[in-house]
Motif scaffolding. Structure first.
Motif, PDB file in Angstrom:
ATOM      1  N   UNK A 256      12.262   0.506  39.156  1.00  0.00           N
ATOM      2  CA  UNK A 256      11.711   1.854  39.280  1.00  0.00           C
ATOM      3  C   UNK A 256      10.654   2.100  38.213  1.00  0.00           C
ATOM      4  N   UNK A 257      10.934   1.664  36.992  1.00  0.00           N
ATOM      5  CA  UNK A 257       9.934   1.789  35.920  1.00  0.00           C
ATOM      6  C   UNK A 257       8.665   1.035  36.292  1.00  0.00           C
ATOM      7  N   UNK A 258       8.823  -0.167  36.812  1.00  0.00           N
ATOM      8  CA  UNK A 258       7.657  -0.979  37.181  1.00  0.00           C
ATOM      9  C   UNK A 258       6.886  -0.350  38.331  1.00  0.00           C
ATOM     10  N   UNK A 259       7.583   0.347  39.224  1.00  0.00           N
ATOM     11  CA  UNK A 259       6.923   0.940  40.388  1.00  0.00           C
ATOM     12  C   UNK A 259       5.978   2.074  40.004  1.00  0.00           C
ATOM     13  N   UNK A 260       6.099   2.587  38.791  1.00  0.00           N
ATOM     14  CA  UNK A 260       5.178   3.637  38.335  1.00  0.00           C
ATOM     15  C   UNK A 260       3.752   3.118  38.224  1.00  0.00           C
ATOM     16  N   UNK A 261       3.605   1.815  37.961  1.00  0.00           N
ATOM     17  CA  UNK A 261       2.279   1.170  37.895  1.00  0.00           C
ATOM     18  C   UNK A 261       1.333   1.921  36.965  1.00  0.00           C
ATOM     19  N   UNK A 262       1.843   2.302  35.809  1.00  0.00           N
ATOM     20  CA  UNK A 262       1.004   2.939  34.799  1.00  0.00           C
ATOM     21  C   UNK A 262       0.997   4.448  34.835  1.00  0.00           C
ATOM     22  N   UNK A 263       1.454   5.058  35.914  1.00  0.00           N
ATOM     23  CA  UNK A 263       1.552   6.512  35.958  1.00  0.00           C
ATOM     24  C   UNK A 263       2.643   7.000  35.001  1.00  0.00           C
ATOM     25  N   UNK A 264       2.527   8.236  34.576  1.00  0.00           N
ATOM     26  CA  UNK A 264       3.585   8.827  33.754  1.00  0.00           C
ATOM     27  C   UNK A 264       4.877   8.902  34.561  1.00  0.00           C
ATOM     28  N   UNK A 284      33.506  -6.318  35.511  1.00  0.00           N
ATOM     29  CA  UNK A 284      32.350  -6.946  34.861  1.00  0.00           C
ATOM     30  C   UNK A 284      31.432  -5.928  34.189  1.00  0.00           C
ATOM     31  N   UNK A 285      31.788  -4.675  34.260  1.00  0.00           N
ATOM     32  CA  UNK A 285      30.962  -3.569  33.765  1.00  0.00           C
ATOM     33  C   UNK A 285      30.622  -3.748  32.290  1.00  0.00           C
ATOM     34  N   UNK A 286      29.333  -3.683  31.942  1.00  0.00           N
ATOM     35  CA  UNK A 286      28.897  -3.809  30.544  1.00  0.00           C
ATOM     36  C   UNK A 286      27.529  -3.162  30.373  1.00  0.00           C
ATOM     37  N   UNK A 287      27.045  -3.157  29.144  1.00  0.00           N
ATOM     38  CA  UNK A 287      25.783  -2.500  28.820  1.00  0.00           C
ATOM     39  C   UNK A 287      24.590  -3.404  29.090  1.00  0.00           C
ATOM     40  N   UNK A 288      23.542  -2.809  29.657  1.00  0.00           N
ATOM     41  CA  UNK A 288      22.256  -3.499  29.813  1.00  0.00           C
ATOM     42  C   UNK A 288      21.157  -2.721  29.091  1.00  0.00           C
ATOM     43  N   UNK A 293      15.503  -0.970  27.185  1.00  0.00           N
ATOM     44  CA  UNK A 293      14.800  -0.483  25.997  1.00  0.00           C
ATOM     45  C   UNK A 293      13.603  -1.370  25.689  1.00  0.00           C
ATOM     46  N   UNK A 294      13.762  -2.680  25.841  1.00  0.00           N
ATOM     47  CA  UNK A 294      12.644  -3.592  25.580  1.00  0.00           C
ATOM     48  C   UNK A 294      11.442  -3.236  26.445  1.00  0.00           C
ATOM     49  N   UNK A 295      11.685  -2.852  27.688  1.00  0.00           N
ATOM     50  CA  UNK A 295      10.580  -2.485  28.575  1.00  0.00           C
ATOM     51  C   UNK A 295       9.984  -1.137  28.178  1.00  0.00           C
ATOM     52  N   UNK A 296      10.834  -0.157  27.924  1.00  0.00           N
ATOM     53  CA  UNK A 296      10.343   1.180  27.576  1.00  0.00           C
ATOM     54  C   UNK A 296       9.567   1.150  26.258  1.00  0.00           C
ATOM     55  N   UNK A 297      10.045   0.345  25.307  1.00  0.00           N
ATOM     56  CA  UNK A 297       9.357   0.265  24.011  1.00  0.00           C
ATOM     57  C   UNK A 297       7.912  -0.189  24.156  1.00  0.00           C
ATOM     58  N   UNK A 298       7.607  -0.941  25.190  1.00  0.00           N
ATOM     59  CA  UNK A 298       6.255  -1.481  25.366  1.00  0.00           C
ATOM     60  C   UNK A 298       5.468  -0.761  26.461  1.00  0.00           C
ATOM     61  N   UNK A 372      19.686   5.888  21.912  1.00  0.00           N
ATOM     62  CA  UNK A 372      19.094   6.564  20.755  1.00  0.00           C
ATOM     63  C   UNK A 372      18.781   5.576  19.629  1.00  0.00           C
ATOM     64  N   UNK A 373      19.708   4.664  19.378  1.00  0.00           N
ATOM     65  CA  UNK A 373      19.627   3.820  18.194  1.00  0.00           C
ATOM     66  C   UNK A 373      18.731   2.606  18.373  1.00  0.00           C
ATOM     67  N   UNK A 374      18.493   2.188  19.618  1.00  0.00           N
ATOM     68  CA  UNK A 374      17.644   1.027  19.873  1.00  0.00           C
ATOM     69  C   UNK A 374      16.184   1.386  20.130  1.00  0.00           C
ATOM     70  N   UNK A 375      15.935   2.599  20.589  1.00  0.00           N
ATOM     71  CA  UNK A 375      14.554   3.011  20.867  1.00  0.00           C
ATOM     72  C   UNK A 375      13.757   3.075  19.565  1.00  0.00           C
TER      73      UNK A 375
END
Length: 556
Positions: A256-264, A284-288, A293-298, A372-375
C-alpha cells in the motif's frame, strides 16, 4: 478579549524550535500575540507558570467520537458505562456518561481534562455527515472535524474504471464541500464493497479486482492519493489498509505504501497493520515493525499514526466490517453491523486486550511502542489509540510514561508472556522520549500532518490552546492531570477539573472545482440512482462555527 499573560513558563514548542526555554506567552482575542509595547508596565491578568511545563493543546488526529457506529457502540454496551465514573452537572458542565465511548459532552470534558483541545473523527460516510456535524456541535471545548469515506464509493470506483481523472477529482471535491469533510479517507479499499456484495468475502490481495467494478485496491489508493494532491488538500489521503489484524499483513501494508508512487499518504493505526506470521497459523504471530519502519524512514511522503492498545475491555468500531466479522468469529461476542448504500459499511463489537496473559495482545502492545522508538523522525509518527479501538484516549498518559521511562517499560514488559522477547525487539530498545519529543508526537506533528497552521504551536497567530503541567517524575501522573488548560485563551481546566464551558470550531476543506463538472456528476447520479445530490447538501449556515480551509484544484 482583554490582554493576558502566562509568565515564566518552561515552554516546549517544537514547531518553533523552543525546547524548554523560560519565557512569557501573551494572549489576546483567543490568539497568541507578540510581546506588546507595554509589557514592562503590564498589570493585567497574569498567570505565574514558574516551574511549570507549557505545551500547545494536544491534538488527536485519529479517533471515533461521532457518527452512526459511535452511537451504535453507545447503545449496545451499557455495561461499559455502569462502572465508569459519571459526569455530574455543575455550574460549568452538563451531565454525561463516561466509559470507553463517552457521551458527546463527556467526550469534550475528558479530552480537555488531559490537556487535549482538538480531535478529528476518522471515518464518516457522506450520507451520515449531517448528523455527525450535529454531534460534533454538541461536543464542548474541542475543535474538531472528520474525514470522509471514499475507499468503497461507487462513483470513485466507476471514475477510476473509466480513467476519468477530472471527473474523479471533481466528484471528491464536490462531496468534501457538500458534506463539509476535511480530507479523503480510505478503509479496506474495495474489500468492504466486496464483503457487502459477494457472499461476505473480502479482498485479500492489493491487485485483486473489486467485483462489478474491475478496479483494484492498489488503483483506489493511488487514484485517491493523486486526487488529494491535485486538490491540494491540507491533509493527505488517510489510509486504513486491507487485511487489518491478520498475521502477515505487513506485506499488504508495504504494498500500500508503494502504491502511493510518491504521493502523500497517511497510514492510520499502523500497529494493526504491522504483523508478521502465517495467516493460517495464529501461533506464528510476531512483529514486522522494523521492515515497515525501514521503508517509512526513507520515504518522506508517508506519515503514520500508531493506534496502540491498552489492557482492558474496549469497543472495536470500524468501517472495516470484514474485520469486525473476523473478530466476531474469534470471540463470539455480540456484534453490530450496518451498510451505508453506495459508500461504506461499519461493524461494532466489544473486545478485551489482555497482554499479560495473551501472547498475541502482548505482541500488539509491543509493536505500538516499537513504532515510536524505531522511527528516526518523530515528526512522522503520531500518538493515537484509534479511540476506542485500541483503548480510550484517556490512557495516553500511560503511553507517554512508557515512552519516557525505559525502566517502567521493562517492568511492564516483565508481566507479559516470556515468548514476547522472541517476537518483538522492544526489550532491546533503549531510547527514551524527551518532553520535546512528546510535544512533537502529540501536538506539533499532528498539526503539521493535518495542515493546520494555527494549531500545535505557541507562536504568534496560533490559537491560544495551551496546556500547563506540573513536572513529576511519574510522567503518567503528570500528564493525567494538567494544572491549567486554555482553549482560545479561556481557562477551561484547573487541576484536571472543568472550569468553563464553551464550544470549539469545526474544521473542513472547501476545494474549488470547475462548475462545468457539476451537471455531469448530478446527471450521472440521477441516471443511476434517481436521487438529487442537492437535496443532501449541507448548508454552511447550519454550521455557524465551522472554519473553512480553502484548497485549490488545478484541472490542467
Amino acid at each position: 478579549m482583554s490582554l493576558s499573560r502566562i509568565k515564566n513558563g518552561t515552554i516546549y514548542d517544537p514547531a518553533n524550535g523552543v525546547n524548554g526555554e523560560v519565557c512569557d506567552l501573551w494572549i489576546q482575542d483567543g490568539k497568541i500575540i507578540a510581546r506588546p509595547p507595554n509589557a514592562d508596565s503590564f498589570t493585567g491578568k497574569t498567570l505565574d507558570a514558574t516551574g511549570y511545563v507549557v505545551m500547545p493543546g494536544g491534538i488527536d488526529m485519529h479517533c471515533h467520537i461521532a457518527g452512526p457506529k459511535v452511537n451504535a457502540g453507545r447503545k449496545m454496551t451499557p455495561e461499559l458505562k455502569r462502572n465508569a465514573p459519571p459526569i455530574y452537572r455543575s455550574d460549568h458542565t452538563r451531565s454525561g456518561t463516561g466509559g470507553v465511548v463517552p457521551s458527546t459532552f463527556a467526550t469534550g470534558y475528558l479530552f480537555a481534562s488531559i490537556g487535549y483541545t482538538t480531535a478529528m473523527d476518522a471515518a464518516i460516510p457522506g450520507l451520515h455527515a449531517r448528523h455527525a456535524h450535529e454531534e460534533l456541535q454538541d461536543t464542548p471545548i474541542l475543535d474538531k472535524g472528520f474525514y470522509l469515506l471514499f475507499g468503497n464509493n461507487h462513483f470513485v470506483m466507476k471514475h477510476l474504471r473509466n480513467q476519468d481523472q477530472n471527473a474523479l477529482d471533481a466528484y471528491c471535491a464536490w462531496l468534501l464541500e457538500s458534506a463539509k469533510g476535511y480530507t479523503i479517507k480510505i478503509v479496506n479499499p474495495g474489500g468492504v464493497e466486496d464483503w457487502k456484495q459477494i457472499s461476505r468475502k473480502t479482498i485479500k490481495e492489493l491487485d485483486s479486482p473489486v467485483q462489478n467494478f474491475g478496479v483494484t485496491p492498489r488503483q483506489i489508493v493511488r487514484g485517491l492519493a493523486g486526487t488529494a494532491d491535485r486538490l491540494q488538500l491540507p491533509h493527505s489521503v488517510h489510509i486504513h489498509c486491507n487485511n487489518l489484524g491478520i498475521p502477515g499483513n505487513w506485506e499488504t501494508t508495504l504494498n500500500t505504501m508503494e502504491s502511493l508512487e510518491g504521493h502523500r499518504g497517511h497510514l492510520a493505526h499502523v500497529q494493526f497493520h504491522s504483523y508478521d506470521g502465517d495467516p493460517n497459523d495464529p501461533a506464528s504471530f510476531s512483529s514486522a515493525t522494523q521492515k515497515l519502519v525501514d521503508y517509512v524512514n526513507t520515504h518522506e511522503n508517508i506519515t503514520v499514526d500508531v493506534g496502540h492498545i491498552n489492557p482492558g475491555t474496549t469497543l472495536s468500531m470500524t468501517g472495516d466490517t470484514p474485520f469486525s466479522q473476523f473478530l466476531h468469529n474469534i470471540n463470539r461476542n455480540k456484534w453490530y453491523t450496518a451498510d451505508c448504500e453506495l459508500e461504506s459499511s461499519c461493524g461494532v463489537i466489544p473486545i478485551e486486550y489482555r497482554p499479560q496473559k495473551s501472547l498475541i495482545n502482548a505482541v500488539q502492545w509491543a509493536i505500538a511502542l516499537e513504532w515510536y522508538l524505531l522511527m528516526e523522525d518523530p515528526w512522522r509518527v503520531i500518538m493515537t489509540s484509534d479511540h476506542p479501538n485500541g483503548g480510550a484516549f484517556y490512557h495516553y498518559p500511560e503511553i507517554i510514561y512508557l515512552l519516557m521511562d525505559r525502566s517502567f517499560r521493562l517492568e511492564f514488559l516483565s508481566r507479559m508472556p516470556e515468548a514476547i522477547r522472541e517476537r518483538s525487539v522492544l526489550a532491546d530498545l533503549e531510547r527514551e522520549y524527551s518532553l520535546y519529543e512528546i510535544a512533537i508526537i502529540t501536538r506539533a506533528a499532528p498539526a503539521r500532518v493535518l495542515g493546520m497552521k494555527d494549531k500545535g504551536h505557541l507562536g504568534v497567530g496560533a490559537h491560544a490552546d495551551i496546556t500547563i503541567y506540573a513536572p513529576q517524575q511519574n510522567r503518567q501522573e503528570m500528564f493525567e492531570r494538567p494544572r491549567w488548560v486554555y482553549k482560545d485563551g479561556q481557562q477551561v481546566v484547573v487541576d484536571g477539573e472543568i472550569q468553563a464551558h464553551a464550544f470549539g470550531k469545526t474544521y473542513y476543506t472547501s476545494p474549488d472545482f470547475d462548475q462545468e463538472f457539476l451537471p455531469h456528476i448530478e446527471s450521472w447520479f440521477n441516471d443511476n440512482y434517481s436521487i438529487r445530490f442537492r437535496n443532501y447538501q449541507i448548508d454552511s449556515q447550519e454550521i455557524p462555527q465551522a472554519e473553512e480551509i480553502t484548497c485549490q484544484l488545478d484541472l490542467r
